[in-house]
Structures are given as C-alpha cells and as structure tokens.
Write a protein that holds these residues in place. Structure first.
Motif, mmCIF file in Angstrom:
data_model
loop_
_atom_site.group_PDB
_atom_site.id
_atom_site.type_symbol
_atom_site.label_atom_id
_atom_site.label_comp_id
_atom_site.label_asym_id
_atom_site.label_seq_id
_atom_site.Cartn_x
_atom_site.Cartn_y
_atom_site.Cartn_z
ATOM 1 N N SER A 291 35.885 45.446 31.829
ATOM 2 C CA SER A 291 36.672 44.419 31.144
ATOM 3 C C SER A 291 36.696 43.169 31.994
ATOM 4 N N LYS A 292 36.568 42.021 31.364
ATOM 5 C CA LYS A 292 36.638 40.742 32.066
ATOM 6 C C LYS A 292 37.901 39.975 31.714
ATOM 7 N N GLU B 104 47.027 43.861 33.311
ATOM 8 C CA GLU B 104 47.712 44.640 32.269
ATOM 9 C C GLU B 104 46.896 44.681 30.980
ATOM 10 N N LYS B 105 46.351 43.530 30.568
ATOM 11 C CA LYS B 105 45.552 43.509 29.342
ATOM 12 C C LYS B 105 44.266 44.302 29.516
ATOM 13 N N ALA B 106 43.636 44.169 30.676
ATOM 14 C CA ALA B 106 42.399 44.905 30.922
ATOM 15 C C ALA B 106 42.650 46.402 30.848
ATOM 16 N N THR B 107 43.750 46.863 31.451
ATOM 17 C CA THR B 107 44.078 48.287 31.426
ATOM 18 C C THR B 107 44.373 48.750 30.008
ATOM 19 N N GLU C 197 36.593 38.075 41.769
ATOM 20 C CA GLU C 197 35.731 36.929 41.442
ATOM 21 C C GLU C 197 34.515 37.320 40.607
ATOM 22 N N ALA C 198 34.679 38.331 39.753
ATOM 23 C CA ALA C 198 33.580 38.734 38.877
ATOM 24 C C ALA C 198 33.834 38.357 37.429
ATOM 25 N N ALA D 267 37.560 40.839 37.616
ATOM 26 C CA ALA D 267 37.131 41.686 36.507
ATOM 27 C C ALA D 267 37.606 43.100 36.817
ATOM 28 N N TYR D 268 37.554 43.968 35.830
ATOM 29 C CA TYR D 268 38.157 45.283 35.977
ATOM 30 C C TYR D 268 37.262 46.367 35.382
#
Length: 216
Positions: free
Chosen positions: A51-52, A57-60, A94-95, A102-103
């Motif tokens: 996920s970017k 919280e949103k990525a999870t 920094e991805a 990023a996650y």
C-alpha cells in the motif's frame, strides 16, 4: 467492516479466549530487558498487501480488507483460511508518494498453508512473502496503534536498543524501517496489545539461535 462475516472474524480475533487455536509465528526469546526483548523467529510464509497510502492507519485498514477477502476464499483454490495473529504492518521509508512512507500489511499463513499458499485473485494485488529465520527486537505498547503514536513507540525502542548490548545491531540490510504488530480487533478497547518490531543483525551474538527452549 459492514460484512457480517468480517465482523464475526474480527470479534473472534479480538477475544482470543473465545476462539481456539489461533496460530502465530513461532519464536524463541533470546534476550530480555525491562522494556524490550530480542526474539528469534522461525522461517515462515506470510501473505503481503502493498500500500502506498500516506497514513499508517489507512494502509493497515485497506491492506487488511484485501487480506480478509483472500482468507475468505478470494483465491484460486477457493480455500477458507483461519485467522492468525498478529496483523503486521511494515513501514518502508520514502517509498510512497511525495517521499512519504509506503507499507506492507502482512498476514501470517497457518501451518496448513505454509508450504503452498493458495494463490490470491490477481485483482487483490497480494503476494506471498517468504520470511527467513531472523532476530527481531520487540517493544510492547498498549492502546490503539495510530499515526500519532507509532513513530514515538519506534523511537522508544531505538533508544532502548542504543543503551543495550544490541546498540549497533540494527539490520542495515532490512528494507523496512520497522513494523507494527497488532493482536486485537478494533472492537476491543481494553487490554490491547501492540508491538514495534525492528530487525537486528545477530551475527555477533551466539545466543540468537534456536535452542529448543522457551519457544512460543
């Protein structure tokens, strides 16, 4: 979370005493301090949702939603996969967009599926993730894991490590800055358990190997 099946699953996930045989990755504790410990995790396979999103919280949330679809049968085998713990969100610095983080949201696969995970449907954008046996520094913290507190908890672990024999052991080869392990449903408000995980290089430490003792 409107899906009734998802609601029952996260409730089960949140109250482990009501749901038997929830699996977790096996590890041995090889070093313990008052505010952190070093664990050696066995080799394992996870399912990973990239996920970017700028927000942890949103990525999870959205990563877990895709993983939930996968374990409910959105895979080429139409297999149902039991819930495991923890749900692990790894932060890659920094991805993401505008040099943000990023996650990867990761789900530990039960032993039944470790050797040959069911392939996810392509639209879910999930990939199996093979995790080699490795040492992890772990700090526990309570409450909810939020954008507002995960960096502070990671900094506390970094300070603790800097004052320990593991001061120079943070792994330089890891692609993740750190990971957040969450063990409870969002519907559980009391007694929540979270952990910060950081990979460490244990090549100089004889104790970071499986001894067959204190395996969890």
């Amino acid at each position: 979370m409107e899906n009734p099946r998802m609601l029952s699953l996260v409730l089960c996930f949140g109250f482990l005493g009501l749901c038997q045989a929830i699996e977790s990755p096996q590890y041995s504790v090889v070093h313990s301090e008052s505010d952190f410990e070093i664990r050696l995790y066995r080799q394992s396979t996870w399912m990973s949702a990239p996920s970017k999103d700028i927000s942890f919280e949103k990525a999870t949330k959205f990563g877990f939603h895709r993983l939930f679809q996968y374990i409910q049968g959105a895979n080429l085998n139409f297999s149902r996969i039991a819930m495991t713990a923890p749900v692990l969100t790894s932060i890659v610095p920094e991805a993401g967009p505008l040099h943000s983080s990023a996650y990867f949201v990761r789900f530990y696969l039960p032993v039944k599926f470790q050797a040959s995970p069911p392939l996810p449907l392509p639209e879910l954008n999930l990939k199996p993730y093979a995790w080699d046996s490795q040492c992890i520094a772990v700090r526990k913290f309570s409450g909810f894991a939020r954008d507002s507190n995960i960096v502070k908890e990671a900094e506390k672990l970094a300070i603790s490590l800097s004052r320990s024999p593991w001061a120079n052991a943070t792994s330089s080869e890891s692609s993740n800055a750190y990971s957040i392990a969450q063990y409870n449903s969002p519907f559980q408000f009391i007694g929540r358990v979270n952990e910060v995980w950081v990979e460490v290089d244990a090549s100089e430490f004889d104790g970071c190997k499986f001894s067959g003792v204190a395996t969890y």
